[in-house]
Every structure is written in C-alpha cells, then in structure tokens.
Design a protein around this motif. Structure first.
Motif, PDB file in Angstrom:
ATOM      1  N   LYS A  77      48.556 -10.179  37.533  1.00  0.00           N
ATOM      2  CA  LYS A  77      48.672 -10.005  38.988  1.00  0.00           C
ATOM      3  C   LYS A  77      49.015  -8.561  39.337  1.00  0.00           C
ATOM      4  O   LYS A  77      48.511  -8.016  40.320  1.00  0.00           O
ATOM      5  CB  LYS A  77      49.720 -10.965  39.555  1.00  0.00           C
ATOM      6  N   LEU A  78      49.862  -7.953  38.535  1.00  0.00           N
ATOM      7  CA  LEU A  78      50.229  -6.555  38.758  1.00  0.00           C
ATOM      8  C   LEU A  78      49.016  -5.648  38.564  1.00  0.00           C
ATOM      9  O   LEU A  78      48.801  -4.713  39.344  1.00  0.00           O
ATOM     10  CB  LEU A  78      51.354  -6.161  37.801  1.00  0.00           C
ATOM     11  N   ASP A  79      48.205  -5.933  37.557  1.00  0.00           N
ATOM     12  CA  ASP A  79      46.982  -5.164  37.336  1.00  0.00           C
ATOM     13  C   ASP A  79      46.038  -5.271  38.534  1.00  0.00           C
ATOM     14  O   ASP A  79      45.451  -4.281  38.963  1.00  0.00           O
ATOM     15  CB  ASP A  79      46.261  -5.649  36.073  1.00  0.00           C
ATOM     16  N   GLU A  80      45.892  -6.484  39.061  1.00  0.00           N
ATOM     17  CA  GLU A  80      45.035  -6.678  40.232  1.00  0.00           C
ATOM     18  C   GLU A  80      45.577  -5.927  41.444  1.00  0.00           C
ATOM     19  O   GLU A  80      44.822  -5.325  42.201  1.00  0.00           O
ATOM     20  CB  GLU A  80      44.914  -8.166  40.558  1.00  0.00           C
ATOM     21  N   LYS A  81      46.892  -5.956  41.607  1.00  0.00           N
ATOM     22  CA  LYS A  81      47.517  -5.275  42.744  1.00  0.00           C
ATOM     23  C   LYS A  81      47.221  -3.778  42.731  1.00  0.00           C
ATOM     24  O   LYS A  81      46.980  -3.178  43.775  1.00  0.00           O
ATOM     25  CB  LYS A  81      49.031  -5.508  42.702  1.00  0.00           C
ATOM     26  N   TYR A  82      47.219  -3.181  41.552  1.00  0.00           N
ATOM     27  CA  TYR A  82      46.999  -1.734  41.435  1.00  0.00           C
ATOM     28  C   TYR A  82      45.563  -1.380  41.062  1.00  0.00           C
ATOM     29  O   TYR A  82      45.258  -0.209  40.833  1.00  0.00           O
ATOM     30  CB  TYR A  82      47.991  -1.140  40.427  1.00  0.00           C
ATOM     31  N   GLY A  83      44.683  -2.372  41.005  1.00  0.00           N
ATOM     32  CA  GLY A  83      43.272  -2.110  40.768  1.00  0.00           C
ATOM     33  C   GLY A  83      42.938  -1.644  39.366  1.00  0.00           C
ATOM     34  O   GLY A  83      41.996  -0.875  39.178  1.00  0.00           O
ATOM     35  N   VAL A  84      43.680  -2.111  38.372  1.00  0.00           N
ATOM     36  CA  VAL A  84      43.410  -1.707  36.986  1.00  0.00           C
ATOM     37  C   VAL A  84      43.174  -2.917  36.089  1.00  0.00           C
ATOM     38  O   VAL A  84      43.368  -2.852  34.884  1.00  0.00           O
ATOM     39  CB  VAL A  84      44.551  -0.828  36.428  1.00  0.00           C
ATOM     40  N   GLU A  85      42.723  -4.035  36.706  1.00  0.00           N
ATOM     41  CA  GLU A  85      42.518  -5.258  35.925  1.00  0.00           C
ATOM     42  C   GLU A  85      41.322  -5.110  34.992  1.00  0.00           C
ATOM     43  O   GLU A  85      40.426  -4.304  35.211  1.00  0.00           O
ATOM     44  CB  GLU A  85      42.326  -6.465  36.841  1.00  0.00           C
ATOM     45  N   GLU A  86      41.362  -5.916  33.926  1.00  0.00           N
ATOM     46  CA  GLU A  86      40.250  -5.931  32.980  1.00  0.00           C
ATOM     47  C   GLU A  86      39.170  -6.845  33.497  1.00  0.00           C
ATOM     48  O   GLU A  86      39.425  -7.791  34.222  1.00  0.00           O
ATOM     49  CB  GLU A  86      40.736  -6.420  31.617  1.00  0.00           C
ATOM     50  N   LYS A  89      50.425   5.700  42.369  1.00  0.00           N
ATOM     51  CA  LYS A  89      50.086   4.331  41.974  1.00  0.00           C
ATOM     52  C   LYS A  89      50.499   4.077  40.529  1.00  0.00           C
ATOM     53  O   LYS A  89      51.001   3.005  40.204  1.00  0.00           O
ATOM     54  CB  LYS A  89      48.594   4.060  42.158  1.00  0.00           C
ATOM     55  N   ALA A  90      50.292   5.047  39.674  1.00  0.00           N
ATOM     56  CA  ALA A  90      50.675   4.901  38.270  1.00  0.00           C
ATOM     57  C   ALA A  90      52.188   4.741  38.145  1.00  0.00           C
ATOM     58  O   ALA A  90      52.678   3.884  37.396  1.00  0.00           O
ATOM     59  CB  ALA A  90      50.202   6.101  37.457  1.00  0.00           C
ATOM     60  N   GLU A  91      52.922   5.537  38.893  1.00  0.00           N
ATOM     61  CA  GLU A  91      54.384   5.457  38.852  1.00  0.00           C
ATOM     62  C   GLU A  91      54.873   4.116  39.388  1.00  0.00           C
ATOM     63  O   GLU A  91      55.769   3.491  38.806  1.00  0.00           O
ATOM     64  CB  GLU A  91      54.985   6.603  39.659  1.00  0.00           C
ATOM     65  N   GLY A  92      54.285   3.650  40.476  1.00  0.00           N
ATOM     66  CA  GLY A  92      54.659   2.356  41.041  1.00  0.00           C
ATOM     67  C   GLY A  92      54.354   1.214  40.095  1.00  0.00           C
ATOM     68  O   GLY A  92      55.152   0.280  39.939  1.00  0.00           O
ATOM     69  N   TYR A  93      53.196   1.289  39.441  1.00  0.00           N
ATOM     70  CA  TYR A  93      52.804   0.262  38.480  1.00  0.00           C
ATOM     71  C   TYR A  93      53.823   0.163  37.351  1.00  0.00           C
ATOM     72  O   TYR A  93      54.283  -0.920  37.007  1.00  0.00           O
ATOM     73  CB  TYR A  93      51.423   0.584  37.913  1.00  0.00           C
ATOM     74  N   TRP A  94      54.168   1.314  36.772  1.00  0.00           N
ATOM     75  CA  TRP A  94      55.078   1.289  35.630  1.00  0.00           C
ATOM     76  C   TRP A  94      56.492   0.926  36.026  1.00  0.00           C
ATOM     77  O   TRP A  94      57.212   0.286  35.243  1.00  0.00           O
ATOM     78  CB  TRP A  94      55.012   2.612  34.872  1.00  0.00           C
ATOM     79  N   LYS A  95      56.916   1.272  37.224  1.00  0.00           N
ATOM     80  CA  LYS A  95      58.241   0.840  37.679  1.00  0.00           C
ATOM     81  C   LYS A  95      58.307  -0.676  37.782  1.00  0.00           C
ATOM     82  O   LYS A  95      59.274  -1.302  37.347  1.00  0.00           O
ATOM     83  CB  LYS A  95      58.588   1.477  39.033  1.00  0.00           C
ATOM     84  N   GLU A  96      57.266  -1.278  38.368  1.00  0.00           N
ATOM     85  CA  GLU A  96      57.237  -2.737  38.482  1.00  0.00           C
ATOM     86  C   GLU A  96      57.125  -3.396  37.112  1.00  0.00           C
ATOM     87  O   GLU A  96      57.759  -4.425  36.860  1.00  0.00           O
ATOM     88  CB  GLU A  96      56.078  -3.185  39.375  1.00  0.00           C
ATOM     89  N   ASN A  97      56.333  -2.805  36.235  1.00  0.00           N
ATOM     90  CA  ASN A  97      56.161  -3.366  34.901  1.00  0.00           C
ATOM     91  C   ASN A  97      57.477  -3.317  34.118  1.00  0.00           C
ATOM     92  O   ASN A  97      57.862  -4.299  33.482  1.00  0.00           O
ATOM     93  CB  ASN A  97      55.064  -2.617  34.152  1.00  0.00           C
ATOM     94  N   ILE A  98      58.159  -2.203  34.155  1.00  0.00           N
ATOM     95  CA  ILE A  98      59.434  -2.060  33.452  1.00  0.00           C
ATOM     96  C   ILE A  98      60.477  -3.014  34.038  1.00  0.00           C
ATOM     97  O   ILE A  98      61.252  -3.631  33.298  1.00  0.00           O
ATOM     98  CB  ILE A  98      59.931  -0.597  33.479  1.00  0.00           C
ATOM     99  N   ARG A  99      60.494  -3.168  35.362  1.00  0.00           N
ATOM    100  CA  ARG A  99      61.420  -4.104  36.002  1.00  0.00           C
ATOM    101  C   ARG A  99      61.154  -5.528  35.500  1.00  0.00           C
ATOM    102  O   ARG A  99      62.091  -6.275  35.195  1.00  0.00           O
ATOM    103  CB  ARG A  99      61.285  -4.038  37.519  1.00  0.00           C
ATOM    104  N   LEU A 100      59.888  -5.894  35.385  1.00  0.00           N
ATOM    105  CA  LEU A 100      59.519  -7.216  34.878  1.00  0.00           C
ATOM    106  C   LEU A 100      59.968  -7.387  33.431  1.00  0.00           C
ATOM    107  O   LEU A 100      60.561  -8.407  33.068  1.00  0.00           O
ATOM    108  CB  LEU A 100      58.006  -7.413  34.995  1.00  0.00           C
ATOM    109  N   VAL A 101      59.717  -6.393  32.597  1.00  0.00           N
ATOM    110  CA  VAL A 101      60.104  -6.462  31.188  1.00  0.00           C
ATOM    111  C   VAL A 101      61.618  -6.597  31.056  1.00  0.00           C
ATOM    112  O   VAL A 101      62.113  -7.430  30.283  1.00  0.00           O
ATOM    113  CB  VAL A 101      59.589  -5.224  30.412  1.00  0.00           C
ATOM    114  N   VAL A 102      62.366  -5.810  31.796  1.00  0.00           N
ATOM    115  CA  VAL A 102      63.831  -5.868  31.729  1.00  0.00           C
ATOM    116  C   VAL A 102      64.332  -7.243  32.178  1.00  0.00           C
ATOM    117  O   VAL A 102      65.218  -7.833  31.540  1.00  0.00           O
ATOM    118  CB  VAL A 102      64.465  -4.725  32.550  1.00  0.00           C
TER     119      VAL A 102
END
Length: 88
Positions: free
Chosen positions: A78-87, A8-21
């Motif tokens: 939305k990405l945080d909610e998807k991976y269950g790490v929202e504040e 889940k951590a790897e998937g989260y960061w892949k999506e986050n990096i894709r968004l940033v790029v």
C-alpha cells in the motif's frame, strides 16, 4: 525504485521506518515480554490446554512473527502504491 523527487523518497522512507519500528516493538513485546518477563503471570491462564506463558514461548511468538511478516508485506504494498513505486 525511482521516486519523482527527493521529498517523496524521504516521506516514503520515514513511513517505512515507522512501520518497521512499530512491528519490531510488537514482536519484542510478544517474544520477550510475554515469553520471558510476564511468563509467570500468563501461566495462570490456559490456552488450548497449555499454560499461556508456555504457549507464547513455544508457539505464540512464532505465529505472531509470521503474521507480522504478512502485515509488513501488505502495508508496504500500500505504501508503494501511495508513492507510485509499486511493482508490476
């Protein structure tokens, strides 16, 4: 930020990096491409009484950058909610 597992951590960061790029590419095209490279072509058009290339160089790229900040914040929430790490 605590993930349930490594996948889940790897998937989260892949999506986050894709968004940033993606957002960085948009920002580069607008700020560099429209304001410097394509300025002569865009200056043939007017926007709010100004040449379009000049407008992008002075105002447009700043507006786009601010919009990209809000887009990043919304997409990241939305990405945080998807991976269950929202504040809370």
């Amino acid at each position: 930020m605590s993930f349930e597992n490594e996948n889940k951590a790897e998937g989260y960061w892949k999506e986050n990096i894709r968004l940033v790029v993606t957002l960085l590419i948009i920002w580069a095209v607008v700020s560099f491409g429209f304001s410097i490279v394509l300025v002569d072509i865009l200056n043939e058009f007017t926007f709010m009484g100004f040449k379009l290339g000049f407008w992008f160089a002075q105002q447009g790229s700043i507006y786009v950058f601010v919009v990209l900040i809000f887009v990043y914040a919304a997409k990241t929430n939305k990405l945080d909610e998807k991976y269950g790490v929202e504040e809370e």
